[in-house]
Scaffold this motif. Structure first.
Motif, PDB file in Angstrom:
ATOM      1  N   ASN A 127       0.858  -1.177   0.000  1.00  0.00           N
ATOM      2  CA  ASN A 127       0.000   0.000   0.000  1.00  0.00           C
ATOM      3  C   ASN A 127       0.900   1.233   0.000  1.00  0.00           C
ATOM      4  O   ASN A 127       2.132   1.120  -0.032  1.00  0.00           O
ATOM      5  CB  ASN A 127      -0.968  -0.015   1.191  1.00  0.00           C
ATOM      6  N   ALA A 128       0.311   2.407   0.046  1.00  0.00           N
ATOM      7  CA  ALA A 128       1.106   3.630  -0.052  1.00  0.00           C
ATOM      8  C   ALA A 128       2.089   3.767   1.100  1.00  0.00           C
ATOM      9  O   ALA A 128       3.226   4.222   0.923  1.00  0.00           O
ATOM     10  CB  ALA A 128       0.174   4.847  -0.115  1.00  0.00           C
ATOM     11  N   THR A 129       1.672   3.362   2.301  1.00  0.00           N
ATOM     12  CA  THR A 129       2.547   3.486   3.467  1.00  0.00           C
ATOM     13  C   THR A 129       3.780   2.599   3.336  1.00  0.00           C
ATOM     14  O   THR A 129       4.919   3.046   3.564  1.00  0.00           O
ATOM     15  CB  THR A 129       1.779   3.121   4.746  1.00  0.00           C
ATOM     16  N   LEU A 130       3.577   1.344   2.963  1.00  0.00           N
ATOM     17  CA  LEU A 130       4.703   0.424   2.817  1.00  0.00           C
ATOM     18  C   LEU A 130       5.602   0.823   1.654  1.00  0.00           C
ATOM     19  O   LEU A 130       6.829   0.746   1.748  1.00  0.00           O
ATOM     20  CB  LEU A 130       4.174  -0.997   2.612  1.00  0.00           C
ATOM     21  N   HIS A 164       2.841   7.953  -7.213  1.00  0.00           N
ATOM     22  CA  HIS A 164       3.614   7.080  -8.104  1.00  0.00           C
ATOM     23  C   HIS A 164       2.899   5.746  -8.296  1.00  0.00           C
ATOM     24  O   HIS A 164       2.863   5.200  -9.415  1.00  0.00           O
ATOM     25  CB  HIS A 164       5.022   6.868  -7.546  1.00  0.00           C
ATOM     26  N   LEU A 165       2.330   5.204  -7.240  1.00  0.00           N
ATOM     27  CA  LEU A 165       1.590   3.947  -7.359  1.00  0.00           C
ATOM     28  C   LEU A 165       0.409   4.104  -8.307  1.00  0.00           C
ATOM     29  O   LEU A 165       0.163   3.253  -9.175  1.00  0.00           O
ATOM     30  CB  LEU A 165       1.104   3.490  -5.981  1.00  0.00           C
ATOM     31  N   LEU A 166      -0.326   5.176  -8.148  1.00  0.00           N
ATOM     32  CA  LEU A 166      -1.491   5.404  -9.003  1.00  0.00           C
ATOM     33  C   LEU A 166      -1.080   5.607 -10.459  1.00  0.00           C
ATOM     34  O   LEU A 166      -1.749   5.115 -11.381  1.00  0.00           O
ATOM     35  CB  LEU A 166      -2.281   6.619  -8.505  1.00  0.00           C
ATOM     36  N   THR A 167       0.023   6.319 -10.658  1.00  0.00           N
ATOM     37  CA  THR A 167       0.499   6.537 -12.029  1.00  0.00           C
ATOM     38  C   THR A 167       0.947   5.231 -12.673  1.00  0.00           C
ATOM     39  O   THR A 167       0.618   4.952 -13.834  1.00  0.00           O
ATOM     40  CB  THR A 167       1.660   7.547 -12.032  1.00  0.00           C
ATOM     41  N   LEU A 168       1.688   4.425 -11.938  1.00  0.00           N
ATOM     42  CA  LEU A 168       2.139   3.142 -12.466  1.00  0.00           C
ATOM     43  C   LEU A 168       0.965   2.215 -12.754  1.00  0.00           C
ATOM     44  O   LEU A 168       0.974   1.460 -13.726  1.00  0.00           O
ATOM     45  CB  LEU A 168       3.115   2.497 -11.485  1.00  0.00           C
ATOM     46  N   ALA A 169      -0.064   2.288 -11.914  1.00  0.00           N
ATOM     47  CA  ALA A 169      -1.261   1.494 -12.168  1.00  0.00           C
ATOM     48  C   ALA A 169      -1.980   2.000 -13.416  1.00  0.00           C
ATOM     49  O   ALA A 169      -2.459   1.216 -14.250  1.00  0.00           O
ATOM     50  CB  ALA A 169      -2.190   1.543 -10.959  1.00  0.00           C
ATOM     51  N   HIS A 170      -2.041   3.318 -13.579  1.00  0.00           N
ATOM     52  CA  HIS A 170      -2.669   3.906 -14.760  1.00  0.00           C
ATOM     53  C   HIS A 170      -1.942   3.483 -16.038  1.00  0.00           C
ATOM     54  O   HIS A 170      -2.582   3.236 -17.069  1.00  0.00           O
ATOM     55  CB  HIS A 170      -2.669   5.429 -14.636  1.00  0.00           C
ATOM     56  N   LEU A 171      -0.619   3.382 -15.960  1.00  0.00           N
ATOM     57  CA  LEU A 171       0.183   2.995 -17.123  1.00  0.00           C
ATOM     58  C   LEU A 171       0.183   1.493 -17.370  1.00  0.00           C
ATOM     59  O   LEU A 171       0.710   1.029 -18.387  1.00  0.00           O
ATOM     60  CB  LEU A 171       1.623   3.486 -16.939  1.00  0.00           C
ATOM     61  N   GLY A 172      -0.371   0.728 -16.435  1.00  0.00           N
ATOM     62  CA  GLY A 172      -0.485  -0.707 -16.632  1.00  0.00           C
ATOM     63  C   GLY A 172       0.626  -1.534 -16.031  1.00  0.00           C
ATOM     64  O   GLY A 172       0.652  -2.756 -16.216  1.00  0.00           O
ATOM     65  N   GLY A 176      11.700   5.230   0.292  1.00  0.00           N
ATOM     66  CA  GLY A 176      12.269   6.437   0.893  1.00  0.00           C
ATOM     67  C   GLY A 176      11.547   7.703   0.469  1.00  0.00           C
ATOM     68  O   GLY A 176      12.173   8.751   0.269  1.00  0.00           O
ATOM     69  N   LEU A 177      10.217   7.623   0.336  1.00  0.00           N
ATOM     70  CA  LEU A 177       9.418   8.755  -0.092  1.00  0.00           C
ATOM     71  C   LEU A 177       8.380   9.091   0.973  1.00  0.00           C
ATOM     72  O   LEU A 177       8.167   8.334   1.914  1.00  0.00           O
ATOM     73  CB  LEU A 177       8.684   8.421  -1.404  1.00  0.00           C
ATOM     74  N   THR A 178       7.730  10.232   0.804  1.00  0.00           N
ATOM     75  CA  THR A 178       6.579  10.526   1.648  1.00  0.00           C
ATOM     76  C   THR A 178       5.421   9.635   1.195  1.00  0.00           C
ATOM     77  O   THR A 178       5.391   9.154   0.056  1.00  0.00           O
ATOM     78  CB  THR A 178       6.161  11.992   1.522  1.00  0.00           C
ATOM     79  N   ARG A 179       4.454   9.461   2.081  1.00  0.00           N
ATOM     80  CA  ARG A 179       3.312   8.630   1.709  1.00  0.00           C
ATOM     81  C   ARG A 179       2.558   9.228   0.533  1.00  0.00           C
ATOM     82  O   ARG A 179       2.111   8.508  -0.373  1.00  0.00           O
ATOM     83  CB  ARG A 179       2.379   8.465   2.909  1.00  0.00           C
ATOM     84  N   ALA A 180       2.422  10.552   0.524  1.00  0.00           N
ATOM     85  CA  ALA A 180       1.692  11.206  -0.566  1.00  0.00           C
ATOM     86  C   ALA A 180       2.399  10.994  -1.903  1.00  0.00           C
ATOM     87  O   ALA A 180       1.745  10.716  -2.920  1.00  0.00           O
ATOM     88  CB  ALA A 180       1.544  12.698  -0.269  1.00  0.00           C
ATOM     89  N   ALA A 181       3.723  11.117  -1.902  1.00  0.00           N
ATOM     90  CA  ALA A 181       4.473  10.914  -3.148  1.00  0.00           C
ATOM     91  C   ALA A 181       4.380   9.465  -3.605  1.00  0.00           C
ATOM     92  O   ALA A 181       4.193   9.185  -4.794  1.00  0.00           O
ATOM     93  CB  ALA A 181       5.926  11.319  -2.942  1.00  0.00           C
ATOM     94  N   ALA A 182       4.513   8.538  -2.660  1.00  0.00           N
ATOM     95  CA  ALA A 182       4.419   7.118  -3.012  1.00  0.00           C
ATOM     96  C   ALA A 182       3.052   6.803  -3.601  1.00  0.00           C
ATOM     97  O   ALA A 182       2.940   6.058  -4.577  1.00  0.00           O
ATOM     98  CB  ALA A 182       4.690   6.255  -1.782  1.00  0.00           C
ATOM     99  N   SER A 200      -6.617  -0.120  -2.661  1.00  0.00           N
ATOM    100  CA  SER A 200      -5.779   0.111  -1.479  1.00  0.00           C
ATOM    101  C   SER A 200      -4.404  -0.523  -1.622  1.00  0.00           C
ATOM    102  O   SER A 200      -3.388   0.072  -1.258  1.00  0.00           O
ATOM    103  CB  SER A 200      -6.464  -0.441  -0.224  1.00  0.00           C
ATOM    104  N   TRP A 201      -4.375  -1.728  -2.144  1.00  0.00           N
ATOM    105  CA  TRP A 201      -3.133  -2.477  -2.322  1.00  0.00           C
ATOM    106  C   TRP A 201      -2.765  -2.535  -3.794  1.00  0.00           C
ATOM    107  O   TRP A 201      -3.639  -2.538  -4.670  1.00  0.00           O
ATOM    108  CB  TRP A 201      -3.280  -3.890  -1.753  1.00  0.00           C
ATOM    109  N   PHE A 202      -1.437  -2.608  -4.036  1.00  0.00           N
ATOM    110  CA  PHE A 202      -0.927  -2.622  -5.391  1.00  0.00           C
ATOM    111  C   PHE A 202      -0.003  -3.826  -5.560  1.00  0.00           C
ATOM    112  O   PHE A 202       0.686  -4.228  -4.617  1.00  0.00           O
ATOM    113  CB  PHE A 202      -0.142  -1.338  -5.693  1.00  0.00           C
ATOM    114  N   TRP A 203       0.031  -4.381  -6.762  1.00  0.00           N
ATOM    115  CA  TRP A 203       0.934  -5.485  -7.065  1.00  0.00           C
ATOM    116  C   TRP A 203       1.345  -5.396  -8.524  1.00  0.00           C
ATOM    117  O   TRP A 203       0.698  -4.718  -9.337  1.00  0.00           O
ATOM    118  CB  TRP A 203       0.300  -6.832  -6.748  1.00  0.00           C
ATOM    119  N   LEU A 204       2.466  -6.054  -8.852  1.00  0.00           N
ATOM    120  CA  LEU A 204       3.025  -5.961 -10.201  1.00  0.00           C
ATOM    121  C   LEU A 204       2.082  -6.576 -11.228  1.00  0.00           C
ATOM    122  O   LEU A 204       1.478  -7.627 -10.999  1.00  0.00           O
ATOM    123  CB  LEU A 204       4.378  -6.663 -10.268  1.00  0.00           C
ATOM    124  N   ALA A 205       1.990  -5.935 -12.384  1.00  0.00           N
ATOM    125  CA  ALA A 205       1.204  -6.433 -13.504  1.00  0.00           C
ATOM    126  C   ALA A 205       2.143  -7.088 -14.523  1.00  0.00           C
ATOM    127  O   ALA A 205       3.350  -6.798 -14.556  1.00  0.00           O
ATOM    128  CB  ALA A 205       0.429  -5.286 -14.153  1.00  0.00           C
TER     129      ALA A 205
END
Length: 251
Positions: A30-33, A48-56, A39-45, A63-68
């Motif tokens: 998740n964003a916290t982990l 980036h997670l949302l952008t990477l998910a948007h890009l596929g 080594g980022l702030t939670r907001a920045a992470a 809430s949770w993210f995993w590699l595609a």
């Protein structure tokens, strides 16, 4: 490679740091982990997670993210375009055929070694798949590749570094590890016995190009039930050394 500060794209570096935060220990973040790992702030992470998910490149349930599967484009392109795996693969297949053992070619990447080519042996049962990342300090290939570094570069690599204990046999004390690497440098091969995983022995030699530069390491892996460390060394060191000599002209 060093670049000028003006040429450094911080956003790209942060995005890649988030992507690299996923591994076998943490397959879902998740964003916290992700923030803690990258080594980022939670907001920045989170961005980036949302952008990477948007890009596929990631999948998410909100809430949770995993590699595609799309992340495999990077490894697939490397394996298809890099000369090293293509040059080594026929030799690995030839070695594995009559022996039934597992052979790999490995390169160094920071704290880890990465398998870039391997035999298709059925005996490969230790998570040593193509692209697997293993801790350099506890593997035969990692020690061969560290021994290939100039002593000053190896000292810089070791300085202040914690060497995690993976089994009761893992060498973790810096002075003992330095002596071990010096021994590998002198003998030009390495046996690692149950230091990365209990019951597993590995033997490695360096792979050098025509200019004498070590570009990878070649190893064979066996289980305690099949061969002990002494037998592995006696039976396969000449085999690996001969294969390394044959491959030199191709590297």
């Amino acid at each position: 490679m060093a670049i000028a500060r003006v040429d450094f794209i911080a956003g790209m570096a942060k995005g890649l740091a988030v992507l690299e935060s996923f591994d076998t220990q943490r397959q879902r973040l998740n964003a916290t982990l992700a923030a803690e790992r990258a080594g980022l702030t939670r907001a920045a992470a989170r961005r980036h997670l949302l952008t990477l998910a948007h890009l596929g490149y990631l999948e998410t349930d909100g809430s949770w993210f995993w590699l595609a599967p799309k992340v495999l484009r990077f490894s697939g392109s490397y394996l298809a375009s890099s000369r090293l795996p293509r040059a080594i693969q026929p030799t690995l297949n030839r070695l594995a055929g009559p022996t039934g053992e597992s052979f790999s070619a490995v390169v160094l990447d920071g704290d880890h070694v990465v398998i870039v080519a391997r035999s298709g042996s059925a005996q490969l049962a230790y998570g040593l798949h193509l692209g697997a990342r293993l801790p350099a300090h506890a593997t035969s290939t990692g020690r061969v590749l560290l021994a290939a570094k100039p002593r000053s570069e190896f000292s810089a690599w070791l300085k202040g570094r914690e060497l995690p204990r993976l089994t009761g046999h893992t060498t973790t004390e810096p002075r003992a590890f330095r002596a071990l690497i010096e021994q590998v440098r002198q003998q030009d091969w390495c046996v690692a016995s149950e230091e990365h995983e209990l019951g597993v022995h590995a033997l490695a030699v360096p792979l050098r190009d025509m200019d004498g530069r070590t570009v990878a390491a070649l190893n064979v892996v066996s289980t305690r039930q099949r061969l002990d460390a002494r037998a592995l060394h006696k039976e396969f060191l000449p085999v690996l050394q001969e294969a390394a000599r044959e491959l030199r002209a191709l590297l």
